[in-house]
Write an enzyme that holds these catalytic residues in place. Structure first.
Site, PDB file in Angstrom:
ATOM      1  N   GLN A  80     -13.002   4.003 -18.306  1.00 12.07           N
ATOM      2  CA  GLN A  80     -13.757   4.663 -17.225  1.00 12.07           C
ATOM      3  C   GLN A  80     -12.849   5.492 -16.319  1.00 12.07           C
ATOM      4  OE1 GLN A  80     -16.738   1.468 -15.577  1.00 12.07           O
ATOM      5  NE2 GLN A  80     -15.142   0.525 -16.794  1.00 12.07           N
ATOM      6  N   ASP A 109     -13.951   4.154  -7.485  1.00 12.14           N
ATOM      7  CA  ASP A 109     -14.940   3.200  -6.955  1.00 12.14           C
ATOM      8  C   ASP A 109     -15.845   3.805  -5.882  1.00 12.14           C
ATOM      9  OD1 ASP A 109     -13.574   1.424  -8.566  1.00 12.14           O
ATOM     10  OD2 ASP A 109     -12.228   0.808  -6.954  1.00 12.14           O
ATOM     11  N   GLY A 163      -5.739   1.695   1.201  1.00 12.80           N
ATOM     12  CA  GLY A 163      -4.407   1.109   1.397  1.00 12.80           C
ATOM     13  C   GLY A 163      -3.375   2.195   1.660  1.00 12.80           C
ATOM     14  N   ALA A 218      -4.477  22.134  -5.967  1.00 14.91           N
ATOM     15  CA  ALA A 218      -5.080  22.809  -4.813  1.00 14.91           C
ATOM     16  C   ALA A 218      -4.139  22.774  -3.604  1.00 14.91           C
ATOM     17  CB  ALA A 218      -6.416  22.151  -4.466  1.00 14.91           C
ATOM     18  N   TYR A 244     -10.709   0.203 -18.717  1.00 11.11           N
ATOM     19  CA  TYR A 244      -9.965   1.373 -18.248  1.00 11.11           C
ATOM     20  C   TYR A 244     -10.419   2.711 -18.821  1.00 11.11           C
ATOM     21  CZ  TYR A 244      -6.787  -1.393 -15.503  1.00 11.11           C
ATOM     22  OH  TYR A 244      -6.268  -2.211 -14.546  1.00 11.11           O
TER      23      TYR A 244
HETATM   24  P1  ATP Z   1      -6.955   2.266  -4.711  1.00 10.89           P
HETATM   25  O1  ATP Z   1      -8.298   2.773  -4.365  1.00 10.89           O
HETATM   26  O2  ATP Z   1      -6.502   2.664  -6.043  1.00 10.89           O
HETATM   27  O3  ATP Z   1      -6.797   0.792  -4.480  1.00 10.89           O
HETATM   28  P2  ATP Z   1      -5.279   2.384  -2.453  1.00 10.89           P
HETATM   29  O4  ATP Z   1      -4.522   3.469  -1.778  1.00 10.89           O
HETATM   30  O5  ATP Z   1      -6.264   1.630  -1.614  1.00 10.89           O
HETATM   31  O6  ATP Z   1      -5.961   3.006  -3.714  1.00 10.89           O
HETATM   32  P3  ATP Z   1      -3.490   0.132  -2.547  1.00 10.89           P
HETATM   33  O7  ATP Z   1      -2.865  -0.535  -3.717  1.00 10.89           O
HETATM   34  O8  ATP Z   1      -4.317  -0.663  -1.618  1.00 10.89           O
HETATM   35  O9  ATP Z   1      -4.292   1.362  -3.158  1.00 10.89           O
HETATM   36  O10 ATP Z   1      -2.354   0.819  -1.675  1.00 10.89           O
HETATM   37  C1  ATP Z   1      -1.438   1.722  -2.285  1.00 10.89           C
HETATM   38  C2  ATP Z   1      -0.109   1.570  -1.612  1.00 10.89           C
HETATM   39  O11 ATP Z   1      -0.245   1.853  -0.221  1.00 10.89           O
HETATM   40  C3  ATP Z   1       0.465   0.147  -1.653  1.00 10.89           C
HETATM   41  O12 ATP Z   1       1.130  -0.135  -2.867  1.00 10.89           O
HETATM   42  C4  ATP Z   1       1.428   0.199  -0.479  1.00 10.89           C
HETATM   43  O13 ATP Z   1       2.597   0.882  -0.850  1.00 10.89           O
HETATM   44  C5  ATP Z   1       0.650   1.061   0.529  1.00 10.89           C
HETATM   45  N1  ATP Z   1      -0.100   0.197   1.464  1.00 10.89           N
HETATM   46  C6  ATP Z   1      -1.285  -0.420   1.249  1.00 10.89           C
HETATM   47  N2  ATP Z   1      -1.676  -1.124   2.323  1.00 10.89           N
HETATM   48  C7  ATP Z   1      -0.707  -0.962   3.257  1.00 10.89           C
HETATM   49  C8  ATP Z   1      -0.519  -1.456   4.584  1.00 10.89           C
HETATM   50  N3  ATP Z   1      -1.389  -2.257   5.176  1.00 10.89           N
HETATM   51  N4  ATP Z   1       0.616  -1.084   5.223  1.00 10.89           N
HETATM   52  C9  ATP Z   1       1.514  -0.272   4.636  1.00 10.89           C
HETATM   53  N5  ATP Z   1       1.391   0.224   3.398  1.00 10.89           N
HETATM   54  C10 ATP Z   1       0.293  -0.108   2.706  1.00 10.89           C
END
Ligand code: ATP
Length: 324
Positions: free
Chosen positions: A256, A128, A104, A22, A254
């Site tokens: 899921q 989630d 994150g 998209a 996994y």
């Molecule tokens: P999911 O829902 O799968 O956990 P997510 O985006 O929350 O997705 P994370 O593993 O928390 O997954 O974050 C993905 C990436 O984002 C990390 O590996 C890192 O590179 C970056 N990241 C996460 N938190 C931070 C932070 N506080 N500052 C900078 N980069 C971050």
């Protein structure tokens, strides 16, 4: 000509490909060049860029996983590596970075804006569904359907052998998948972190069900509460005096997270992707796309940070009513 970049970051979720498609197609529709970045933030640091045309994203709407690959990149939490990423974004001439990720990833994206002035737009995904600020995240519906499909199968054995089955589902610290799967499969108990109750209540619920003539029971436990093995062990001990086929457990894991996305995930991913590109075209960046009252809207990126989204208490009560 303006250029946008797109990456997927964090855990994979069904519907990522529909969203990439998209963004790429909406980008070209609006006369933008589109660059795909491999392996999330890792690819930003290591400059793994590739141009994406509308034809490059053919035949991916129905595929699970992510064609751009995803990664967790701990180095992105360090200023030095974010600086390198920002330099690579500038060298490539990317005018806005589209981050399809979770909480994150949005924090990482936000730092690119705050520290280096790189415009970003976040698109929420996670099976989630626990991202604050949006009613929905890409991948949730497919994950729930995968869990429902598996529990329906487990119920056949549970019913035939008059057993209590404890089924552990994903969700990290949240109970969205567990609650939705419980309602959809008619499970007797949904154990979720947001509305905890003591073990004796769980035992009583299953015992009551046995006394009411239910010869089998399904207990769905979110991984954030306890392991299915632990719960099954306790139940097995407490239910010994009763005449039934015993307690078994199953961890869905996994399965899921994979597989072809449901129609709903494909549609939401498509709406999110197109809306995100439209925001950039209209000069709005440093936002996340969200679903609110069923409509796609833009929210400040920071809204999702440090806040906990809880499943609806009404749904939790509904599950209890329906197990009578
Ligand atoms: P999911 O829902 O799968 O956990 P997510 O985006 O929350 O997705 P994370 O593993 O928390 O997954 O974050 C993905 C990436 O984002 C990390 O590996 C890192 O590179 C970056 N990241 C996460 N938190 C931070 C932070 N506080 N500052 C900078 N980069 C971050």
């Amino acid at each position: 000509m303006q250029k946008i970049g797109v990456l997927t970051s964090g855990g994979d979720a069904p519907g990522l490909n529909a969203c990439i498609r998209a963004v790429v197609r909406a980008g070209h529709y609006h006369g933008l060049e589109v660059v795909g970045i491999k392996r999330g933030f890792k690819g930003l640091i290591e400059r793994e860029f590739e141009p994406l045309t509308p034809r490059d994203v053919s035949l991916i709407i129905n595929r699970g996983g992510t064609v751009l690959l995803s990664a967790r990149e701990p180095r992105f939490k360090e200023h030095e590596f974010r600086k390198k990423a920002a330099e690579n974004i500038r060298k490539e001439g990317i005018d806005c970075l589209f981050v399809i990720g979770g909480n994150g990833s949005f924090q990482g994206a936000n730092l690119l804006t705050k520290e280096f002035g790189i415009p970003v737009i976040g698109i929420p995904k996670t099976i989630d569904n626990d991202t604050y600020g949006t009613e929905y995240t890409i991948g949730f519906d497919t994950a729930v359907n995968n869990a429902v499909d598996a529990i329906d199968k487990i119920r056949d054995t549970s019913m035939s052998h008059e057993r209590v089955f404890v089924v552990e589902v994903m969700g990290r610290d949240s109970g969205f998948i567990a609650l939705a799967a419980s309602i959809a499969t008619g499970a007797d108990v949904a154990l979720i972190p947001e509305y905890p109750f003591p073990m004796h209540v769980i035992v009583d619920t299953v015992v009551d069900a046995l006394k009411r003539g239910k010869r089998f029971s399904i207990v769905v436990v979110a991984e954030g509460v306890a392991s299915a093995r632990e719960i099954a062990g306790i139940l097995d001990e407490k239910l010994k005096p009763f005449d039934f086929g015993g307690v078994r457990y199953s961890v869905l894991g996994y399965i899921q997270r994979g597989g072809s996305p449901t129609a709903y995930d494909r549609i939401i991913a498509s709406r999110f992707g197109v809306f995100a590109v439209e925001q950039f075209v209209n000069g709005k960046t440093d936002i996340m796309v969200a679903l609110e009252n069923g409509k796609v809207v833009a929210k400040p990126l920071e809204i999702s940070f440090g806040r906990i989204k809880k499943p609806d208490l009404t749904d939790f009560e509904l599950n209890n009513i329906l197990t009578i």
